[in-house]
Write a protein that holds these residues in place. Structure first.
Motif, mmCIF file in Angstrom:
data_model
loop_
_atom_site.group_PDB
_atom_site.id
_atom_site.type_symbol
_atom_site.label_atom_id
_atom_site.label_comp_id
_atom_site.label_asym_id
_atom_site.label_seq_id
_atom_site.Cartn_x
_atom_site.Cartn_y
_atom_site.Cartn_z
ATOM 1 N N LEU A 101 16.066 87.669 -17.182
ATOM 2 C CA LEU A 101 16.003 86.553 -17.671
ATOM 3 C C LEU A 101 14.628 85.232 -18.054
ATOM 4 C CD1 LEU A 101 19.723 86.049 -15.879
ATOM 5 C CD2 LEU A 101 19.075 86.355 -18.424
ATOM 6 N N GLY A 102 14.388 85.852 -17.175
ATOM 7 C CA GLY A 102 12.972 84.930 -16.503
ATOM 8 C C GLY A 102 11.789 85.176 -17.753
ATOM 9 N N GLY A 103 11.726 86.857 -18.036
ATOM 10 C CA GLY A 103 11.299 87.149 -20.098
ATOM 11 C C GLY A 103 11.594 86.114 -20.873
ATOM 12 N N ARG A 104 12.752 85.783 -21.067
ATOM 13 C CA ARG A 104 13.127 85.037 -22.573
ATOM 14 C C ARG A 104 13.060 83.390 -22.624
ATOM 15 N NH1 ARG A 104 16.176 89.271 -24.467
ATOM 16 N NH2 ARG A 104 16.698 87.862 -26.606
ATOM 17 N N ASP A 105 12.728 83.419 -23.349
ATOM 18 C CA ASP A 105 12.856 81.385 -23.758
ATOM 19 C C ASP A 105 14.182 81.165 -24.499
ATOM 20 O OD1 ASP A 105 12.358 82.693 -26.290
ATOM 21 O OD2 ASP A 105 10.422 82.130 -26.612
ATOM 22 N N ASP A 106 15.019 82.211 -24.635
ATOM 23 C CA ASP A 106 16.452 81.824 -25.905
ATOM 24 C C ASP A 106 17.505 81.727 -24.755
ATOM 25 O OD1 ASP A 106 15.904 84.813 -25.097
ATOM 26 O OD2 ASP A 106 17.446 85.341 -26.569
ATOM 27 N N LEU A 107 17.444 82.561 -23.548
ATOM 28 C CA LEU A 107 18.536 82.156 -22.064
ATOM 29 C C LEU A 107 17.608 80.922 -21.117
ATOM 30 C CD1 LEU A 107 19.658 86.105 -22.366
ATOM 31 C CD2 LEU A 107 20.725 83.802 -23.016
ATOM 32 N N TRP A 108 18.561 80.383 -21.131
ATOM 33 C CA TRP A 108 18.618 79.542 -19.591
ATOM 34 C C TRP A 108 19.700 80.209 -18.823
ATOM 35 C CZ3 TRP A 108 21.999 77.023 -16.152
ATOM 36 C CH2 TRP A 108 21.405 76.500 -15.222
ATOM 37 N N HIS A 109 18.893 79.760 -17.507
ATOM 38 C CA HIS A 109 19.616 80.592 -16.639
ATOM 39 C C HIS A 109 19.313 80.113 -15.173
ATOM 40 C CE1 HIS A 109 15.689 82.536 -15.883
ATOM 41 N NE2 HIS A 109 16.445 82.825 -14.233
ATOM 42 N N GLY A 110 20.165 80.085 -13.886
ATOM 43 C CA GLY A 110 20.418 79.207 -13.140
ATOM 44 C C GLY A 110 21.450 80.043 -11.835
ATOM 45 N N ALA A 111 21.012 80.062 -10.728
ATOM 46 C CA ALA A 111 21.806 79.953 -9.783
ATOM 47 C C ALA A 111 22.899 79.056 -9.096
ATOM 48 C CB ALA A 111 20.998 81.082 -8.730
ATOM 49 N N GLU A 112 23.946 80.067 -8.465
ATOM 50 C CA GLU A 112 24.750 79.467 -7.749
ATOM 51 C C GLU A 112 25.537 80.536 -6.405
ATOM 52 O OE1 GLU A 112 27.482 76.200 -7.378
ATOM 53 O OE2 GLU A 112 26.021 76.936 -8.776
ATOM 54 N N GLN A 113 25.733 79.771 -5.603
ATOM 55 C CA GLN A 113 26.334 81.159 -4.364
ATOM 56 C C GLN A 113 27.863 80.681 -4.348
ATOM 57 O OE1 GLN A 113 24.952 82.800 -1.668
ATOM 58 N NE2 GLN A 113 23.274 82.308 -2.645
ATOM 59 N N VAL A 114 28.239 81.982 -4.817
ATOM 60 C CA VAL A 114 29.770 82.119 -4.424
ATOM 61 C C VAL A 114 29.864 83.459 -4.093
ATOM 62 C CG1 VAL A 114 31.831 82.641 -6.116
ATOM 63 C CG2 VAL A 114 29.482 81.006 -6.796
ATOM 64 N N ALA A 115 31.085 83.666 -2.871
ATOM 65 C CA ALA A 115 31.093 84.629 -2.401
ATOM 66 C C ALA A 115 30.388 84.941 -1.043
ATOM 67 C CB ALA A 115 32.138 84.975 -2.910
ATOM 68 N N GLY A 116 28.726 84.347 -0.902
ATOM 69 C CA GLY A 116 27.696 84.920 -0.426
ATOM 70 C C GLY A 116 26.990 85.223 -1.540
ATOM 71 N N TYR A 117 26.917 85.546 -2.876
ATOM 72 C CA TYR A 117 26.178 85.939 -3.547
ATOM 73 C C TYR A 117 25.874 84.850 -4.148
ATOM 74 C CZ TYR A 117 28.162 90.819 -1.923
ATOM 75 O OH TYR A 117 28.625 91.219 -1.055
ATOM 76 N N PRO A 118 24.241 85.649 -5.125
ATOM 77 C CA PRO A 118 23.657 84.415 -5.798
ATOM 78 C C PRO A 118 24.294 84.919 -7.079
ATOM 79 C CG PRO A 118 22.205 85.888 -4.930
ATOM 80 C CD PRO A 118 23.192 86.739 -4.354
ATOM 81 N N MET A 119 25.067 84.505 -7.857
ATOM 82 C CA MET A 119 25.373 84.692 -8.847
ATOM 83 C C MET A 119 24.719 83.873 -10.115
ATOM 84 S SD MET A 119 29.083 83.827 -10.520
ATOM 85 C CE MET A 119 28.329 82.140 -11.159
ATOM 86 N N ILE A 120 24.479 84.520 -10.913
ATOM 87 C CA ILE A 120 23.567 83.456 -11.924
ATOM 88 C C ILE A 120 24.286 82.929 -13.088
ATOM 89 C CG2 ILE A 120 22.059 84.192 -13.813
ATOM 90 C CD1 ILE A 120 20.792 87.140 -12.101
#
Length: 279
Positions: free
Chosen positions: A218-237
């Protein structure tokens, strides 16, 4: 006009975009990335789809099937629903859906049909071997009880590091899917890998490596924004795919013309295809 005649009069799809359905570029990219990663790592296992509509995502998934693997598709198609609430849902949303249309669309892109279970998704626990699948796409009923059962059955059917994808997990008209999805995260050890606008991706297997590789992609693409959210102890994207560019598409074998009178396949029909169309 009869159902068969109406189906035969439809034009053959000449590209995946011609097949009606809700399978957006961001999810195509993720399906492609996950299934291609499994191939590159030589992870073997079967494919499963619960709820096929007219075959758009099934056609896409079928391009990643290898000769020693089986692709199973389970859908009611024209069959009566097993209970009143599901019957109302089917009549409201899918009254024009037919198995013939699915088969015709699929044959436009692939030589052989998948194994077809024309039945409620509750049959898969008896029809698909335990620990046999590497990838499962759940998009059948929107009712909590059914989705809860589909998730439980899929957990047993997936191999150790298999991936499950759940559709409509946050649509306002499908609260039962949301309840079943997050309930599985809370109580069954389902690890949330990522989410898009329409689909949830998770695993009961190894998490850290695939999560890190997905972040790198995802970090290598400019057509997909992504962020992180801690859910049930996991860093869900969290992925925003509004600008996503679709990956290479399965190639249709047809130009626009009327469908031939192709007989419907038996309830179970085998599939052995070489992996094609992978980026």
């Amino acid at each position: 006009m009869s159902t068969a005649s109406a189906t035969e009069a439809l034009p053959r799809p000449t590209r995946l975009a011609d097949v009606k359905g809700w399978f957006f570029p961001a999810d195509q990219l993720l399906f492609d990335w996950i299934l291609s990663r499994q191939a590159e790592r030589e992870e073997h296992g079967d494919l499963l789809e619960l709820g096929a509509y007219l075959g758009k995502s099934a056609i896409f998934m079928g391009s990643y099937l290898r000769a020693d693997e089986t692709f199973t598709v389970c859908d009611l198609f024209d069959s009566p629903a097993p209970d009143d609430s599901n019957s109302k849902e089917m009549n409201r949303s899918y009254s024009t859906l037919t198995r013939r249309a699915f088969e015709a669309n699929y044959r436009s892109f692939h030589d052989e049909l998948p194994v077809i279970l024309q039945a409620p998704s509750s049959v898969i626990a008896d029809e698909v071997p335990a620990a046999s699948c590497r990838f499962a796409h759940i998009d059948a009923s929107h009712l909590y009880e059914h989705v809860h059962g589909d998730i439980a059955a899929t957990r047993d059917i997936l191999g150790p590091d298999g991936i499950v994808v759940l559709d409509d997990f946050r649509a306002e008209h499908c609260p039962g899917v949301a309840a079943a999805t997050w309930g599985a995260v809370a109580t069954t050890g389902l690890k949330p890998l990522c989410i898009t606008a329409t689909k949830f991706y998770g695993t009961w297997g190894a998490y850290d490596e695939i999560h890190a590789e997905l972040l790198a992609m995802l970090g290598g693409r400019d057509d997909l924004w992504h962020g992180a959210e801690q859910v049930a102890g996991y860093p869900m994207i969290r992925i925003d795919g509004k600008k996503a560019k679709a990956p290479a598409q399965p190639a249709s074998r047809h130009t626009s013309e009327a469908l031939p009178n192709v007989p419907s396949q038996p309830a179970r029909s085998g599939l052995a295809r070489l992996l094609k169309g992978r980026r």
